[in-house]
Design a protein around this motif. Structure first.
Motif, PDB file in Angstrom:
ATOM      1  N   LEU A   4       2.269   1.341  -5.972  1.00 35.78           N
ATOM      2  CA  LEU A   4       2.619   0.534  -5.587  1.00 35.78           C
ATOM      3  C   LEU A   4       3.044   0.711  -4.060  1.00 35.78           C
ATOM      4  CD1 LEU A   4       4.762  -1.965  -7.676  1.00 35.78           C
ATOM      5  CD2 LEU A   4       2.795  -2.184  -7.690  1.00 35.78           C
ATOM      6  N   VAL A   5       2.468   0.532  -2.870  1.00 32.90           N
ATOM      7  CA  VAL A   5       2.959   0.846  -2.193  1.00 32.90           C
ATOM      8  C   VAL A   5       2.995  -0.510  -0.717  1.00 32.90           C
ATOM      9  CG1 VAL A   5       2.258   1.948  -0.173  1.00 32.90           C
ATOM     10  CG2 VAL A   5       1.324   2.588  -1.838  1.00 32.90           C
ATOM     11  N   GLU A   6       3.999  -0.142  -0.581  1.00 34.22           N
ATOM     12  CA  GLU A   6       4.943  -1.549  -0.057  1.00 34.22           C
ATOM     13  C   GLU A   6       4.521  -1.702   1.450  1.00 34.22           C
ATOM     14  OE1 GLU A   6       8.785  -0.634  -3.086  1.00 34.22           O
ATOM     15  OE2 GLU A   6       7.102   0.511  -1.684  1.00 34.22           O
ATOM     16  N   GLY A  35       8.428  -7.899  -9.012  1.00 37.87           N
ATOM     17  CA  GLY A  35       9.691  -8.707  -8.642  1.00 37.87           C
ATOM     18  C   GLY A  35       9.998  -7.725  -6.915  1.00 37.87           C
ATOM     19  N   TRP A  36      10.715  -8.358  -6.133  1.00 37.87           N
ATOM     20  CA  TRP A  36      10.774  -7.596  -4.673  1.00 37.87           C
ATOM     21  C   TRP A  36      12.471  -7.273  -5.003  1.00 37.87           C
ATOM     22  CZ3 TRP A  36       8.194  -5.428  -1.467  1.00 37.87           C
ATOM     23  CH2 TRP A  36       6.883  -5.884  -0.347  1.00 37.87           C
ATOM     24  N   TYR A  94      13.945  -1.862   1.414  1.00 42.87           N
ATOM     25  CA  TYR A  94      13.019  -3.259   0.592  1.00 42.87           C
ATOM     26  C   TYR A  94      11.630  -2.385  -0.783  1.00 42.87           C
ATOM     27  CZ  TYR A  94      15.849  -7.537   2.277  1.00 42.87           C
ATOM     28  OH  TYR A  94      16.497  -8.296   2.951  1.00 42.87           O
ATOM     29  N   TYR A  95      11.934  -3.325  -2.512  1.00 43.26           N
ATOM     30  CA  TYR A  95      10.915  -2.360  -2.651  1.00 43.26           C
ATOM     31  C   TYR A  95      10.297  -2.877  -3.721  1.00 43.26           C
ATOM     32  CZ  TYR A  95      13.876   1.864  -2.533  1.00 43.26           C
ATOM     33  OH  TYR A  95      15.434   2.929  -1.873  1.00 43.26           O
ATOM     34  N   GLY A 120       9.218   2.014  -1.046  1.00 41.55           N
ATOM     35  CA  GLY A 120      10.795   1.199  -0.540  1.00 41.55           C
ATOM     36  C   GLY A 120       9.642   1.207   1.037  1.00 41.55           C
ATOM     37  N   THR A 121      10.461   0.311   1.632  1.00 42.04           N
ATOM     38  CA  THR A 121      10.334  -0.194   3.197  1.00 42.04           C
ATOM     39  C   THR A 121      11.455  -0.806   3.927  1.00 42.04           C
ATOM     40  OG1 THR A 121       8.476  -0.867   4.242  1.00 42.04           O
ATOM     41  CG2 THR A 121       9.023  -2.969   2.593  1.00 42.04           C
ATOM     42  N   GLN A 122      12.010  -0.089   4.367  1.00 37.03           N
ATOM     43  CA  GLN A 122      12.933  -0.325   5.272  1.00 37.03           C
ATOM     44  C   GLN A 122      12.665  -1.824   6.535  1.00 37.03           C
ATOM     45  OE1 GLN A 122      15.826   1.720   5.492  1.00 37.03           O
ATOM     46  NE2 GLN A 122      16.518  -0.339   6.929  1.00 37.03           N
TER      47      GLN A 122
END
Length: 127
Positions: A4-6, A35-36, A94-95, A120-122
């Protein structure tokens, strides 16, 4: 192997919008719950939203209800989290996470019950 890549995070002002993407590979994500979650420094990871792989039902935490929308693009194997009217308290990493098996009813469950996670992405929201 499931990956998974956010993407889509960034620094915005209060009231702005962002759309996060969770791109899945190694799995056909439409049959799986996704899910987030988010985690701010010094806090527990909390569930923000999710979408079921069995019946498409969705869930939103009270803190984001009415502002965030989760959706899927099955052709692209991507799950989105549209975030509107962002607030400073939305600041977090956020994941996205995906069920280990397909077709599980519902999606609202603890983080520990999801099988695979992105990096994750900030998201940073300033007032």
């Amino acid at each position: 192997q499931v990956q998974l890549v956010e993407s889509g995070g960034g620094e915005v002002q209060a009231g702005d919008s962002l759309r996060l993407s969770c791109a899945a590979s190694g799995v056909t994500a439409d049959a799986y719950g996704v899910g987030w979650f988010r985690q701010a420094p010094g806090t527990e990871r909390e569930g923000v939203s999710c979408i079921s792989g069995s019946d498409g039902t969705t869930y939103y935490a009270d803190s984001v209800k009415g502002r965030f929308t989760i959706s899927r693009d099955n052709a692209k194997n991507i799950v989105y989290l549209e975030m509107n009217s962002l607030k400073p308290e939305d600041t977090a990493v956020y994941y996205c996470a995906i069920d280990a098996i397909p077709g599980v009813p519902g999606c609202q469950r603890p983080a520990s019950m999801y099988g695979n996670w992105g990096q994750g992405t900030q998201v940073t929201v300033s007032s």
